[in-house]
Design a protein around this motif. Structure first.
Motif, short mmCIF file in Angstrom:
data_model
loop_
_atom_site.label_atom_id
_atom_site.label_comp_id
_atom_site.label_asym_id
_atom_site.label_seq_id
_atom_site.Cartn_x
_atom_site.Cartn_y
_atom_site.Cartn_z
N ASP A 184 0.83 -1.21 0.00
CA ASP A 184 0.00 0.00 0.00
C ASP A 184 0.86 1.26 0.00
N VAL A 185 2.06 1.16 0.58
CA VAL A 185 2.95 2.32 0.59
C VAL A 185 3.33 2.70 -0.84
N ALA B 33 1.58 2.11 -3.58
CA ALA B 33 0.39 2.67 -4.24
C ALA B 33 0.16 4.11 -3.79
N ASP B 34 0.31 4.33 -2.49
CA ASP B 34 0.14 5.70 -1.96
C ASP B 34 1.21 6.64 -2.51
N SER C 10 2.66 6.51 -5.48
CA SER C 10 2.29 6.88 -6.85
C SER C 10 1.14 7.89 -6.86
N ASP C 11 0.13 7.68 -6.01
CA ASP C 11 -1.00 8.62 -5.95
C ASP C 11 -0.54 9.99 -5.47
N THR C 12 0.35 10.01 -4.48
CA THR C 12 0.83 11.29 -3.95
C THR C 12 1.61 12.07 -5.00
N LYS D 45 -0.66 13.73 -7.40
CA LYS D 45 -1.28 14.95 -6.85
C LYS D 45 -0.28 16.11 -6.84
#
Length: 220
Positions: free
Chosen positions: A133-134, A136-137, A139-141, A144
């Motif tokens: 999950d780290v 994935a987070d 890449s999302d961050t 943004k």
């Protein structure tokens, strides 16, 4: 007697000439060999009063465990290029891939592994190696922080010849970096318990990336 007086006068006349010749010869020797004259002149003083700067230098003791590499130790270099599997945008843990591609690491007692990705739309990093999950987070961050378009879908960048995701990929690559350096200890990567090698791909479509690996160190 006239002959005797004449011979005496001649001998006395030769003395100044001989002395002058000897003096000129000594001066010539001094000009041609000043170092030899200085050595002969100072030799008696150096024997009577030895200089502390001429003491024999003692050899340095060998370093203990963890010490510096001595002149007898040969630093070995190794370099190799390999490719990563094609991936689309995302953050991927590639520690096992690196170890599979570089079995040479096991031969080094101490050293450094430097990994460099030869592209400007991706990056390498050291980070969390357990919870996916780290990644994935992450890449999302980054999406943004460097969005592809504005709130209303408007274009944000001049460079868009390869698509709206190209320039954001370059910016993310600059933020994260194109290389990592990891110490080697006793044939293994000396990473922390929760550290892993990340490959971050910033383009939407799949790309195959090349990595140059360089090892410097002392072999076991």
């Amino acid at each position: 007697m006239p002959g005797r007086h004449s011979l005496s006068t001649t001998c006395h006349g030769l003395l100044p000439t001989t002395t002058t010749t000897l003096i000129l010869f000594v001066l010539l020797i001094l000009c041609l060999f000043p170092t030899t004259f200085h050595l002969l002149w100072t030799l008696p003083f150096s024997l009577l009063f030895p200089s502390p700067h001429h003491t024999k230098q003692q050899p340095s003791p060998p370093p203990g465990p963890g010490g510096a590499i001595t002149a007898e130790t040969k630093t070995m270099w190794f370099q190799k290029q390999f490719s990563l599997p094609a991936r689309a945008r995302g953050s991927y843990l590639i520690t096992d891939t690196v170890l599979e591609q570089l079995p040479e690491i096991r031969a080094y007692k101490v050293g450094l592994l430097h990994l460099f990705v030869q592209h400007t739309s991706c990056a390498l990093s050291l980070n969390e190696n357990w919870d996916e999950d780290v990644r994935a987070d992450m890449s999302d961050t980054l999406d943004k922080i460097v969005p592809e378009a504005g709130p209303k879908g408007e274009a944000l960048y001049r460079h868009d010849a390869e698509g709206p995701d190209d320039l954001p990929a370059h910016v993310k690559s600059a933020l994260i970096g194109a290389s990592v350096t990891i110490p080697i200890k006793d044939g293994k990567l000396a990473t922390g318990t929760w550290q892993g090698i990340w490959y971050l791909e910033f383009r939407a479509m799949k790309h195959t990336r090349k990595i140059v690996a360089t090892i410097q160190g002392e072999k076991a």
